[in-house]
Design a protein around this motif. Structure first.
Motif, PDB file in Angstrom:
ATOM      1  N   UNK A 498       0.833  -1.196   0.000  1.00  0.00           N
ATOM      2  CA  UNK A 498       0.000   0.000   0.000  1.00  0.00           C
ATOM      3  C   UNK A 498       0.873   1.253   0.000  1.00  0.00           C
ATOM      4  N   UNK A 499       1.959   1.186   0.761  1.00  0.00           N
ATOM      5  CA  UNK A 499       2.877   2.329   0.801  1.00  0.00           C
ATOM      6  C   UNK A 499       3.498   2.564  -0.569  1.00  0.00           C
ATOM      7  N   UNK A 500       3.847   1.492  -1.262  1.00  0.00           N
ATOM      8  CA  UNK A 500       4.429   1.620  -2.602  1.00  0.00           C
ATOM      9  C   UNK A 500       3.423   2.259  -3.565  1.00  0.00           C
ATOM     10  N   UNK A 501       2.164   1.825  -3.462  1.00  0.00           N
ATOM     11  CA  UNK A 501       1.136   2.369  -4.350  1.00  0.00           C
ATOM     12  C   UNK A 501       0.961   3.861  -4.110  1.00  0.00           C
ATOM     13  N   UNK A 502       0.843   4.259  -2.853  1.00  0.00           N
ATOM     14  CA  UNK A 502       0.594   5.662  -2.571  1.00  0.00           C
ATOM     15  C   UNK A 502       1.856   6.509  -2.631  1.00  0.00           C
ATOM     16  N   UNK A 503       3.016   5.865  -2.674  1.00  0.00           N
ATOM     17  CA  UNK A 503       4.250   6.613  -2.922  1.00  0.00           C
ATOM     18  C   UNK A 503       4.243   7.190  -4.339  1.00  0.00           C
ATOM     19  N   UNK A 504       3.455   6.570  -5.232  1.00  0.00           N
ATOM     20  CA  UNK A 504       3.344   7.073  -6.605  1.00  0.00           C
ATOM     21  C   UNK A 504       2.755   8.477  -6.638  1.00  0.00           C
ATOM     22  N   UNK A 505       2.007   8.834  -5.610  1.00  0.00           N
ATOM     23  CA  UNK A 505       1.344  10.138  -5.573  1.00  0.00           C
ATOM     24  C   UNK A 505       2.355  11.274  -5.658  1.00  0.00           C
ATOM     25  N   UNK A 506       3.472  11.155  -4.955  1.00  0.00           N
ATOM     26  CA  UNK A 506       4.421  12.262  -4.860  1.00  0.00           C
ATOM     27  C   UNK A 506       5.003  12.660  -6.219  1.00  0.00           C
ATOM     28  N   UNK A 507       5.623  11.738  -6.988  1.00  0.00           N
ATOM     29  CA  UNK A 507       6.112  12.148  -8.309  1.00  0.00           C
ATOM     30  C   UNK A 507       4.990  12.482  -9.274  1.00  0.00           C
ATOM     31  N   UNK A 508       3.849  11.762  -9.155  1.00  0.00           N
ATOM     32  CA  UNK A 508       2.768  11.960 -10.113  1.00  0.00           C
ATOM     33  C   UNK A 508       2.115  13.331  -9.980  1.00  0.00           C
ATOM     34  N   UNK A 509       1.758  13.729  -8.771  1.00  0.00           N
ATOM     35  CA  UNK A 509       1.063  14.995  -8.579  1.00  0.00           C
ATOM     36  C   UNK A 509       1.947  16.179  -8.960  1.00  0.00           C
ATOM     37  N   UNK A 510       3.258  16.067  -8.718  1.00  0.00           N
ATOM     38  CA  UNK A 510       4.185  17.127  -9.155  1.00  0.00           C
ATOM     39  C   UNK A 510       4.066  17.318 -10.666  1.00  0.00           C
TER      40      UNK A 510
END
Length: 536
Positions: A498-510
């Motif tokens: 789950x942490x890996x999945x939501x870690x995608x948020x940081x580079x993606x939202x930028x």
């Protein structure tokens, strides 16, 4: 490159060996838990809001969604009709044929011989297939178990905030999918490669941020591979197996895992075309089945529904302490909705990138339906059933839950998980609903694994190249993890996934924030092409 792939394959051998041992859970928990906890603590690092700890990743998702909703002037609502029409294929002729004036054309007028038909139109699936492929990854256990947890923690009022989060998430999905199509690549074999890895790399390069784009794209690719093996695979097979074992009283999940791996393998070997063909049948079926059961219960208890709506509304806005109760319910609703529809994670843009279109915004508009179906419709139905049946049968007390373990205590003192609570709520109105729920859970898990296998292989090929050996090695690993997940109970691995999945948020939202003007240009171009009143 081959050595890198071989080393990744070798990592799976100990996991498969562990799957055969009775003490697998303890061994993996002991060795992996410290690492999983460290990663999870970073990704879900909380900040305090009026005394309530909220993971910063959830705040980023919500603020990003709010920004996109305002920036695109509520396109998530104003273009919902266009989205539905585009999904059913109304604009396909415009999407696949365009009357664009060629350079030097002295007699522009839109004659058919001047139209562009095949040229410039690439893709592997239809709008509907791309949507169902993306939905199959988000419509799942979060809708069944996650909603139950949200209602149990935050009370009925959390439903309102889940709905609002779903509407906001529609704007984020519009941006993600538009960029996914705009910056996709087409392989020599006609296969499509797209998603955040590509729009972060190519899109930021256009803005003279080449270095930042390459770094963010590489980080995202690693996270999406990790997420595909864990949350998009092991957790799904584990929960499907658990429900199957509970229904039939089985002790081992290994054989069921092997059968599921074979079924998944048959589909994913065919790539996104085969996945799209399966999900366009499975997703509507399981959605109709679940929503249909919900509607039956609601109609059966129609006299209680007004009271349920009063509880939902009062719970959302009439908390005694606006700084504590109201904010707490709001955060619970937002958080569970974000976990369910994955808007901002960027994963869905990988599936949407494979659509047949020459207008990137056409698929962005279609993609915006995802959070609406996932959160606004299905999550709301689940929530309403739980509130109604709890009013009727007094199944549990709100806020009587250990949030860390997602365990709810019912009125008789028994502990229930999120899936169990939903099952009890439905079965109190529909006898033997556990059979139907088992079918739903297995279908949800199966379809989620299909789509996440495609997400993961796109990240894998971005890292290791688009060779045949890269394709085969990833799919072999993915199927191994289906069996491992079904054979074990790996709490720490799931937390890590789950942490890996939501870690995608940081580079993606930028990337989404930096590239939002590109999306606005594509949106204007598409709306003009279909004759819709474009935004000004």
């Amino acid at each position: 490159m081959k050595k890198k792939i071989l080393s990744m394959l070798l990592l799976a051998i100990p996991m498969l060996t562990f799957a055969q041992e009775a003490t697998m859970d303890e061994k993996i928990e002991a060795k992996f838990k410290p690492f999983a906890d460290a990663v999870s603590s970073v990704v879900f690092y909380p900040i305090s809001i009026v005394g309530i700890e909220v993971p910063i990743v959830i705040i980023i998702l919500l603020l990003g969604a709010l920004f996109f909703t305002l920036y695109f002037k509520f396109a998530n609502i104003t273009l919902l009709g266009v989205a539905l029409q585009a999904t059913r294929g109304k604009y396909d002729e415009i999407d696949h044929h365009s009357v664009e004036v060629a350079a030097g054309d002295s007699t522009p007028g839109g004659d058919v011989f001047e139209s562009v038909q095949a040229e410039g139109v690439v893709g592997e699936v239809t709008h509907f297939q791309a949507l169902t492929a993306a939905l199959s990854a988000t419509v799942g256990l979060g809708n069944i178990a996650g909603v139950a947890v949200a209602i149990a923690i935050g009370g009925p009022g959390a439903t309102i905030w889940m709905i609002l989060a779903g509407f906001l998430g529609m704007s984020t999905k519009l941006v993600e999918a538009t960029l996914g199509v705009k910056y996709r690549e087409v392989g020599e074999d006609g296969k499509i490669y797209g998603g955040p890895m590509y729009y972060l790399n190519k899109g930021l390069k256009e803005k003279n941020l080449k270095g930042l784009g390459k770094v963010l794209a590489g980080i995202y690719a690693v996270f999406v591979v990790g997420g595909s093996f864990g949350g998009g695979n092991m957790f799904q097979s584990n929960q499907a197996t658990a429900q199957f074992k509970q229904l039939f009283g089985l002790e081992s999940g290994f054989i069921f895992g092997v059968i599921m791996a074979i079924l998944v393998g048959i589909v994913i070997i065919g790539g996104i075309k085969r996945i799209g063909q399966v999900t366009e049948k499975v997703v509507p079926f399981m959605g109709i089945m679940f929503v249909g059961a919900s509607l039956i219960i609601i109609v059966m208890n129609i006299t209680i529904v007004p009271e349920a709506f009063v509880q939902i509304w009062d719970g959302a806005f009439s908390e005694a302490s606006i700084t504590g109760g109201l904010i707490g319910v709001m955060i619970v609703g937002f958080q569970r909705a974000a976990f369910s529809n994955e808007a901002g994670v960027g994963s869905a843009s990988i599936a949407h990138a494979a659509v047949k279109t020459k207008f990137p915004a056409s698929e962005g508009i279609v993609a915006s339906i995802g959070p609406f179906v996932d959160t606004v419709v299905i999550c709301t139905m689940t929530a309403l059933v739980i509130v109604v049946t709890n009013l009727k049968s007094n199944l549990f007390n709100y806020s009587n839950l250990d949030e860390g373990d997602n365990v709810i205590m019912n009125t008789t003192g028994e502990h229930l998980g999120g899936v169990d609570l939903t099952s009890v709520a439905f079965e109190s109105a529909i006898p033997n609903f556990s059979i139907l729920l088992t079918i739903a859970v297995i279908l949800f898990a199966f379809s989620t694994m299909l789509s996440w296998s495609y997400y993961g292989i796109q990240g894998w090929k971005y890292l290791f190249g688009k060779s045949k050996i890269a394709d085969i090695s990833y799919k072999a690993l993915f199927l191994i993890f289906v069996v491992v997940g079904a054979s074990s109970s790996l709490g720490s691995v799931i937390d890590f996934s789950d942490a890996m999945i939501f870690a995608m948020v940081f580079p993606n939202v930028i990337g989404l924030l930096l590239l939002a003007p590109k999306v606005k240009g594509e949106l204007t171009r598409y709306l003009k092409a279909i004759g819709h009143k474009s935004q000004k």
